[in-house]
Design a protein around this motif. Structure first.
Motif, mmCIF file in Angstrom:
data_model
loop_
_atom_site.group_PDB
_atom_site.id
_atom_site.type_symbol
_atom_site.label_atom_id
_atom_site.label_comp_id
_atom_site.label_asym_id
_atom_site.label_seq_id
_atom_site.Cartn_x
_atom_site.Cartn_y
_atom_site.Cartn_z
ATOM 1 N N THR A 54 -8.871 -6.953 -1.044
ATOM 2 C CA THR A 54 -10.068 -7.971 -0.602
ATOM 3 C C THR A 54 -10.610 -8.857 -2.073
ATOM 4 O OG1 THR A 54 -10.886 -5.563 -0.212
ATOM 5 C CG2 THR A 54 -12.327 -7.725 0.350
ATOM 6 N N LYS A 99 0.776 -1.586 -0.348
ATOM 7 C CA LYS A 99 0.374 0.096 0.219
ATOM 8 C C LYS A 99 0.665 1.475 0.016
ATOM 9 C CE LYS A 99 -3.555 -1.708 2.217
ATOM 10 N NZ LYS A 99 -4.598 -1.817 4.187
ATOM 11 N N ASP A 153 -7.723 3.766 -1.848
ATOM 12 C CA ASP A 153 -8.796 2.762 -1.617
ATOM 13 C C ASP A 153 -9.706 1.683 -2.546
ATOM 14 O OD1 ASP A 153 -9.799 4.721 -3.330
ATOM 15 O OD2 ASP A 153 -11.803 5.566 -2.769
ATOM 16 N N ARG A 165 -15.392 -0.938 -2.401
ATOM 17 C CA ARG A 165 -14.462 -0.854 -1.118
ATOM 18 C C ARG A 165 -14.239 0.976 -1.731
ATOM 19 N NH1 ARG A 165 -12.310 -2.975 3.071
ATOM 20 N NH2 ARG A 165 -13.811 -4.872 3.691
ATOM 21 N N ASP A 201 -6.912 -0.936 -1.519
ATOM 22 C CA ASP A 201 -7.850 -1.689 -0.365
ATOM 23 C C ASP A 201 -8.980 -2.945 -1.020
ATOM 24 O OD1 ASP A 201 -7.149 -1.005 2.228
ATOM 25 O OD2 ASP A 201 -8.494 0.629 2.135
#
Lengths: 311, 757
Positions: B613, B595, B606, B754, B609
């Motif tokens: 996921t 990240k 985002d 997300r 993220d």
């Protein structure tokens, strides 16, 4: 100023430094009669840098660094060598000029040499001491350490001492233009019996290198270390009032002797290679604890500035 | 408008602190002056080894007079209130006026603050700056309590007007400001007075001091390159060294010397490092790149044109290089004999008490490098060999003396030993990348060893639970993880991180167990350690069920000794049964580093993220490819709108599924389309769906995003015109199934839920 003649021998350089600093008002002391790793360990520096009393001393201190032994073969490395040490408290405003005068006295002409003050912060983890200053370079070679003590034995220095340390062999080799320390004239080369540094020290360098590295009995040394540590604590635990004389006698110096002993034994153990990296820190911490306790005791003495019963 | 000149003259200031100190002096003084109401036209700060100087031009002569109206108590308020008001304003009752207020009549004070002359303000500001100067390290001296970087000797502070200069009255702990300074310590001793900055700079130059550090650096560089050029040579550039040397002299004199023929056989890096670190010399090379001379910078001119100084420097350098040569020759002998003395010596060097010796660590890295080799296209034998030798130079005398030469010496020694060039190269490159700007190795053998080295470090410290916390990262594990990430990404190495971590963790656990067991056996000499050593020396030993059982029962016996190491080993032994937990935790750590890394590429928080996921998050190259594609897509108008459409679809679908208790994933039937917009969406989906699926399967994420972009308009139109929750249940179900397909297509790359709007 008339330029000093170039000295002819190692001892002449020492004598000139003695004369110079005596002339500048220093008490010329003799070496401390114990094995130490550097001139700083002499109580005339470590302890006298503490407290408010003025001080000015200069002396030669034989110093031992067992790990630096090279059987007398390395041109620059010795397990036993000499330091010249000057300590003045409070540090005078012209200490740099005084120092440069001493170089002139031993024949280093600042008109043709390049003298530089290069940052070097000094720290002695074993003494719980640090200061700021420089290493002094002469034509690219370090010839002295110059330090303003800020803290010793965990105590802030007030007033601040100025400390000068000359590595005598290296400085003399430079002034006398010799490449191997053992070839350096110790006394006057025109004396009836001229002696080189090697004549005086080659034998001992060999013997001590063997002893330091391979022979010193580590079990005995470990015992001695513990003993010195215990002894130091016991001395300091005594009440200030001497039961025999009824006088107030804080035994900072005898306790400090034990600290010096512990420190040197640690150096010997280190040279014998029996101290691991992790243990090293622990040993250094133990010696520092002793140095701090001795510093605490010294400031409770009259020489250390104690004035408890003056009022 | 007067000009201000300040000089703070001290004993030698460390070179590395000078520039920053000059900048701080300028900022703090000018800020203080402005705060006190003065203005100025410009300011320049300078530094030399013995002085900080500041010139402020066009300073206003005084601060302006200000007045303030202040409302006091009511006229009928108690006397005490009035007394307090008079005290706080410093006025008498007669000075007050009375004014009408909402509440009645009140006293009003008019407070006038007279402007102050610049002289007074400068004195006040400068004293404050001196007493609170932000030196990285400062000291006291003599019997005083003032702090400065080294003893502060004198202060020059003057205001220059057309009719002459005036000394600012200032006394800081006995140091009285004046209009004098000193020149060069040796070449021009004695003090002299100055009347302005120009006068100051000119007189300093006459007194053999070049005030500007840039001018000194420039002069050094010019002179050095000229001298080298005249000899047909070239100075090796080193901006850091140049700045440092410029901070060591007030009157630079460049001297070039020869390196003794004896030392010319040393590797150039050794010559360069030794000369720079110890002597602050520049290296001078010939056309072939060999370093043949040096440049030193003296601080004075001499009657013999520097001959004595150069001679002295030569002698010091010879002594230094004699050491280096001695190390080099000794090292070469060991290298040519196969470096075994060194690799054996590493058995006595502890890497970490719980992870064993360097030699044991190298065993692990060698095994790991071999296992990783095929995936990075390296020859397994070479990778293993390279890993075994990569750290041998740590035992060499040269690296002991110059730790910064680690790796590089490894390459020289491996070459001397006749090793494969790929092995020698890996010795140098396997530490890389060390920082964000360091190059990433690309040679397969180097990559294998570099990965193995870092993964072993990470898995090892994870196994013994010494992870970084907050700002504490003593083993530089974050840097190691970032190194792995860059190795993977820049070599486009696709593969499962979990698999790599499992391999590394298995070895790390074995090491941890082995050292723990040894620890117990050390304390209990009569026990037989052999079977345990054998079991845990096998990198996969801990997987052996039977051994694990034997191990636990043995530990149970030992724990009756009540020693805490036994307790520790028991706990560690149990954790062996959950290596997956450790690997999962490590993967999370990698994700955090990734990240950070992608954020530096401006990939949105985002987006990362969303990509992390879901599935395949252990393939860092794939994660990054998806994140970059999605991030690019979101930067377009189509992308932004499609996200809105996706969210709307997902919301309606989620609500319907929750209300109805069914999943609408049966596929929608185009025949049931009622409106033009609905038909258009079906028509768009027909070619887009296979295109997107094919692109995703081919991991061509930009293409998938492009295909998705084509759906934006039909989706927008669809939502505009069509009511999903139609009364007709069949239509409603069909439309929900249609939404489900859109949601599924959109989620092919990441969990778009997300993404923040």
């Amino acid at each position: 100023m008339t330029r000093a003649e170039t000295p002819q021998s190692f001892q002449e350089i020492i004598l000139r430094l003695q004369t110079y600093w005596a002339g500048k008002g220093c008490a010329v002391l003799q070496p401390y009669d114990m094995e130490v790793g550097a001139g700083t360990f002499h109580p005339a520096t470590t302890l006298r840098a503490l407290g408010g009393n003025p001080w000015a001393a200069a002396y030669v201190q034989p110093s031992r660094r067992p790990t630096d032994g090279r059987y007398g073969e390395n041109p620059n490395r010795l397990q036993h060598y000499y330091q010249y040490q000057v300590l003045i408290k409070p540090s005078p405003p012209d200490l740099q000029e005084l120092y440069l005068g001493s170089l002139d006295a031993i024949g280093i002409d600042t008109e043709i040499h390049d003298i530089r003050f290069v940052e070097d912060d000094w720290e002695s983890p074993t003494l719980g001491a640090w200061g700021l200053g420089w290493e002094v370079w002469c034509d690219g070679m370090e010839v002295s350490q110059f330090t303003y003590f800020q803290q010793v034995g965990g105590h802030d220095c007030h007033p601040v001492s100025g400390e000068l340390t000359y590595g005598l062999e290296r400085l003399a080799m430079y002034v006398l233009d010799v490449d191997h320390v053992m070839d350096m004239p110790f006394n006057d080369p025109s004396a009836p019996i001229p002696l080189t540094y090697g004549d005086v020290f080659r034998q001992t360098e060999e013997e001590y290198a063997r002893w330091n590295f391979d022979t010193a009995d580590t079990a005995v040394l470990l015992d001695h270390f513990e003993e010195a540590e215990r002894h130091c604590a016991e001395i300091l635990a005594r009440p200030a009032e001497d039961p025999k004389t009824g006088k107030r006698i804080v035994m900072a110096h005898p306790a400090y002797d034990q600290c010096i002993k512990a420190s040197h034994i640690f150096n010997l153990l280190d040279a014998r290679g029996v101290i691991s990296v992790t243990e090293r820190q622990a040993y250094i911490g133990r010696v520092r604890a002793l140095a701090k306790a001795c510093a605490d005791a010294f400031v409770e003495t009259r020489a250390g500035g104690w004035q408890g019963d003056a009022a | 408008m007067p000009d201000l000149l300040i000089e703070l003259f001290s004993e030698e200031i460390p070179a590395r602190m000078q520039r920053r100190a000059a900048d701080d002096l300028k900022a703090r003084v000018t800020d203080g002056l402005v705060e006190a109401g003065l203005t100025y036209a410009g300011a320049v700060a300078h530094c030399t080894p013995r002085r900080l100087a500041l010139s402020v031009q066009g300073l206003s002569g005084e601060s302006p007079t200000t007045t303030e109206e202040r409302k006091g108590p009511r006229v009928d308020a108690p006397e005490k209130a009035l007394e307090g008001f008079l005290r706080s304003t410093g006025l008498a009752k007669d000075d007050l006026t009375i004014a009408d207020d909402k509440k009645g009549q009140v006293y009003m004070a008019r407070i006038t603050r007279a402007g102050r002359p610049a002289l007074a303000i400068v004195a006040e500001v400068l004293e404050g700056v001196i007493r609170n100067f932000p030196w990285p390290k400062s000291m006291r001296w003599g019997a005083g309590s003032l702090r400065w970087v080294r003893p502060l000797r004198s202060i020059l502070c003057i205001l220059t007007r057309e009719d002459g200069a005036e000394v600012v009255a200032l006394d800081v702990d006995g140091i009285v400001a004046g209009d004098t300074t000193e020149g060069h310590r040796f070449m021009a001793p004695g003090r002299f007075a100055v009347t302005s900055f120009d006068d100051y700079e000119a007189k300093l130059k006459r007194a053999k001091v070049v005030l500007s550090s840039e001018e000194r650096a420039e002069a050094i560089w010019q002179d050095a390159t000229n001298q080298a050029f005249a000899a047909g040579l070239e100075v090796v550039e080193d901006a850091g060294l140049l700045a440092e040397v410029a901070g060591l002299v007030e009157w630079p004199v460049v001297l070039m010397g020869e390196i003794g023929a004896d030392f010319l056989g040393l590797p150039p890096e050794v010559l360069q490092t030794s000369m720079k670190e110890h002597q602050k010399f520049f290296s001078v090379r010939d056309k072939t790149g060999a370093i043949v001379r040096f440049v030193t910078v003296a601080n004075r001119e001499t009657a013999d044109d520097g001959a004595t100084i150069l001679d002295g420097n030569n002698r010091v350098l010879s002594a230094r290089l004699a050491d280096a040569k001695f190390f080099w020759e000794n090292d070469l002998r060991v290298a040519k004999a196969g470096m075994e003395t060194w690799t054996e010596a590493l058995a006595n060097v502890t890497f970490h008490a719980k992870l064993g010796s360097q030699a044991e660590r190298i065993e692990r890295i060698a095994a790991l490098a071999r296992e990783l080799a095929p995936a990075v296209g390296a020859d397994p034998d070479l990778a293993e060999r390279a890993a075994r030798l990569a750290k041998a130079d740590l035992s060499s005398e040269m690296v002991y003396e110059f730790p910064e030469l680690q790796g590089l010496m490894g390459r020289y020694y491996a070459e001397a030993a006749g090793e494969d060039p790929a092995v020698a190269r890996a010795a140098e490159e396997h530490y890389s990348p060390l920082g964000p700007s360091d190059n990433v190795p690309t040679a397969p053998v180097s990559v294998a060893v570099a990965l193995a080295d870092k993964l072993d470090t990470l898995a090892g410290f994870w196994a013994i639970d010494e992870k970084p916390t907050g700002s504490k990262d003593p083993y530089a594990l974050r840097r190691a993880a970032l190194g792995v990430i860059r190795l993977v990404l820049e070599n486009q190495f696709e593969g499962s991180m979990i698999e790599m971590l499992r391999l590394a963790a298995a070895k790390a656990f074995s090491a941890d167990m082995l050292t723990s067991v040894r620890y117990i056996f050390d304390a209990n000499e009569d026990m037989d350690i052999a079977p345990f050593e054998q079991a845990f020396s096998e990198p996969s030993g801990w997987k052996d069920e039977e051994l694990a059982v034997r191990y636990e029962s043995a530990i149970a016996d030992y724990s009756s000794y009540g020693s805490s190491p036994a307790e520790y080993v028991l706990q560690r032994g149990r954790s062996l049964h959950d290596p997956d937990g450790t690997v999962a935790d490590l993967l999370t750590f990698f994700h955090d580093r990734l990240k950070q890394h992608l954020r530096s590429e401006d990939v949105r928080h985002d987006v990362i993220d969303a990509v992390l996921t879901g599935d395949r998050t252990d393939d860092l190259a794939n994660v990054t490819a998806r994140a970059r594609a999605l991030n690019g897509f979101l930067g377009t108008e189509d992308g932004e709108n499609l996200i809105q459409g996706y969210k709307r679809a997902k919301n309606i679908l989620d609500q319907a599924e929750a209300a109805d208790g069914v999943e609408y994933s049966y596929g929608a039937d185009p025949k049931l389309a009622e409106t033009d917009e609905e038909r258009a969406l079906f028509a768009a989906l027909a070619p887009a769906t296979p295109a997107i699926e094919a692109a995703l399967a081919a991991e061509d994420y930009p293409a998938a995003m492009a295909a998705l972009a084509g759906l934006r308009a039909p989706i927008d139109a669809f939502f505009e015109a069509v009511q999903i929750n139609a009364d007709n249940a069949i239509l409603r179900r069909n439309r929900l199934n249609l939404l489900s397909e859109i949601v599924r297509l959109c989620q092919g790359i990441a969990d778009l839920g997300r993404i923040s709007a």
